[in-house]
Design a protein around this motif. Structure first.
Motif, PDB file in Angstrom:
ATOM      1  N   GLY A   1       7.922  -0.208   5.106  1.00 20.55           N
ATOM      2  CA  GLY A   1       6.555   0.311   5.220  1.00 20.55           C
ATOM      3  C   GLY A   1       6.467   1.421   6.237  1.00 20.55           C
TER       4      GLY A   1
ATOM      5  N   THR B   1       4.526  -1.883   2.839  1.00 26.35           N
ATOM      6  CA  THR B   1       4.002  -1.233   1.627  1.00 26.35           C
ATOM      7  C   THR B   1       4.912  -1.429   0.426  1.00 26.35           C
ATOM      8  OG1 THR B   1       5.095   0.849   2.243  1.00 26.35           O
ATOM      9  CG2 THR B   1       2.801   0.550   2.953  1.00 26.35           C
ATOM     10  N   HIS B   2       6.204  -1.691   0.667  1.00 30.64           N
ATOM     11  CA  HIS B   2       7.175  -1.763  -0.421  1.00 30.64           C
ATOM     12  C   HIS B   2       8.116  -2.965  -0.280  1.00 30.64           C
ATOM     13  CE1 HIS B   2       5.971   2.465  -0.689  1.00 30.64           C
ATOM     14  NE2 HIS B   2       6.506   2.507  -1.906  1.00 30.64           N
TER      15      HIS B   2
ATOM     16  N   TYR C   1       2.657  -1.560   8.682  1.00 30.00           N
ATOM     17  CA  TYR C   1       2.123  -1.886   7.362  1.00 30.00           C
ATOM     18  C   TYR C   1       3.269  -2.009   6.358  1.00 30.00           C
ATOM     19  CZ  TYR C   1      -2.450  -0.612   9.249  1.00 30.00           C
ATOM     20  OH  TYR C   1      -3.595  -0.553  10.012  1.00 30.00           O
TER      21      TYR C   1
ATOM     22  N   ASP D   1      -4.851  -4.768  -0.138  1.00 27.32           N
ATOM     23  CA  ASP D   1      -3.657  -3.942  -0.319  1.00 27.32           C
ATOM     24  C   ASP D   1      -2.738  -4.540  -1.376  1.00 27.32           C
ATOM     25  OD1 ASP D   1      -4.581  -2.274   1.618  1.00 27.32           O
ATOM     26  OD2 ASP D   1      -3.353  -3.111   3.232  1.00 27.32           O
TER      27      ASP D   1
END
Length: 417
Positions: free
Chosen positions: A277, A287-288, A285, A408
């Protein structure tokens, strides 16, 4: 005790002392000779990535610390690694980058911080002097009122010469007023002057010694609280204080990963992925999920072709934030092999998470090695494969520095196909 030490204990430090403390924080990096040397080059890349984010956001303290750590690692500490000889050419390239780019940037940050600290310190001293003057005026007013009260209570039949004597007794002498100048009042250290200046983008104060961090908690049992109700870690001085930054986890992360792992799970084979992230406003964060090529068994999973993971992260400017894997037929915990796997993640990134999904029991664990015991213990353990570890003190714990973000959505990069 010196003035600077007194001020430090109250949250205010003279400019040179504050820079000295930052420099000390920048030197806090060690090289584990048993860790692959390539991991340190990956860590250095991500260190620079985060430093640039901090600099862009105006958090000059944390940027300064990370640049110093990068230079400490590659100018000094990496030479202690037994595999250093195999990467000398890469070190030469890095040293050129340090000389041409990183060192000038760090010196500019040092100058900015010095000027900012000087302004804060002058503001503090001015506030302290103003409060001293106000307190002196208040004491003079109290003295005047005492004189008036004493004079009004004397009977009018007393001879005039006695009034003169009383006035002389009640009148404060010069030595008495001088003593007031030496009195240290509680408000000599007001909180208002102890705050960072507007527009600085970072709280430039040293943390109070009494502040506790979530990383100090060593309970192993699963918490019963709602993670969404946990307070945010909104600190801008986390690198100074050693506290863990908040890690945001997309709410659908586990469901998406379990779907990707379903084929393996049905065969009682573990599946693993890398959590990646970015950094924003001193919070991390995820994110992946990057699913690497891998080989799994019922109780282990090994990644293959790690260079593919690195290529993806470099292309997308992603930071490694931990890993996720399944326990197809067991509960959510960290096995001895898991502990060693996670050690390499947490040594590079203190906030790195190990997420364990146990579909058979419909449970998920969010774990880290205990920062003040487990991390060092596992780093020093030279055994491989499955082997026993002591349970007391605990080697791992439930992570307390996470927040589940229901809005998210996790992204997936599957390198298996």
């Amino acid at each position: 005790m010196s003035k600077s030490v007194n001020n430090m204990s109250m949250g205010v430090v003279e400019p040179q002392e504050r820079l000295k403390h930052l420099t000390h924080c920048g030197a806090l990096i060690e090289v584990d000779k048993n860790m692959p040397v390539t991991r340190y080059y990956r860590s250095g890349t991500e260190m620079l990535r985060m430093a640039k984010v901090y600099q862009r956001e105006g958090n000059h303290e944390n940027a300064f610390i990370l640049y110093l750590r990068y230079m400490t690692l590659f100018i000094e500490k990496i030479r202690q690694h037994p595999d250093y000889a195999s990467v000398k050419s890469e070190v030469r390239d890095i040293n050129k980058k340090i000389k041409d780019e990183i060192m000038p940037t760090t010196e500019k940050l040092r100058t900015k911080l010095q000027a900012h600290y000087q302004r804060e310190y002058e503001q503090f001293l001015a506030s302290k002097e103003a409060e001293r003057v106000r307190e002196l005026e208040r004491e003079r007013e109290r003295q005047r009122q005492r004189e008036q009260a004493g004079a009004s209570s004397i009977p009018s039949l007393i001879p005039a010469n006695l009034h003169v004597l009383i006035d002389e007794v009640n009148q404060p002498s010069a030595p008495d007023l001088d003593l007031l100048d030496k009195v240290v009042y509680p408000n000599d250290f007001p909180t208002g002057a102890n705050r960072s200046l507007p527009g600085s983008g970072s709280g430039l104060l040293l943390p109070a010694a009494s502040e506790a961090t979530a990383a100090d908690k060593t309970a192993v049992s699963k918490p019963s609280f709602d993670r969404n109700q946990k307070p945010a870690y909104n600190r801008t001085d986390s690198l100074l204080a050693g506290s863990l930054r908040l890690v945001h986890v997309p709410g659908n992360t586990m469901d998406v990963f379990l779907q990707l792992a379903h084929a393996n799970t049905s065969k009682n084979i573990e599946t693993c992925g890398v959590l990646a992230g970015n950094l924003s406003q001193n919070q991390l964060y995820i994110t992946h999920i990057i699913i690497p090529q891998q080989q799994g068994t019922p109780d282990s999973c090994n990644t293959m072709h790690e260079e593919q993971i690195f290529d993806v992260q470099d292309q997308m400017q992603l930071i490694t934030l931990g890993w996720i894997h399944t326990h197809p037929s067991q509960t959510a915990f960290l096995s001895s092999v898991d502990l060693h796997t996670h050690c390499s993640y947490q040594m590079m990134m203190p906030e790195a998470l190990a997420i364990v999904c146990a579909p058979k029991y419909n449970t998920t664990g969010f774990f880290i090695l205990t920062p003040h015991y487990g991390l060092d213990f596992i780093a020093q353990c030279r055994q491989s494969g499955f082997h026993p570890h002591p349970n007391d003190p605990p080697l791992f714990m439930e992570a307390q520095h996470i927040r589940m973000d229901g809005q998210d959505k996790i992204k997936v990069i599957d390198l298996r196909s």
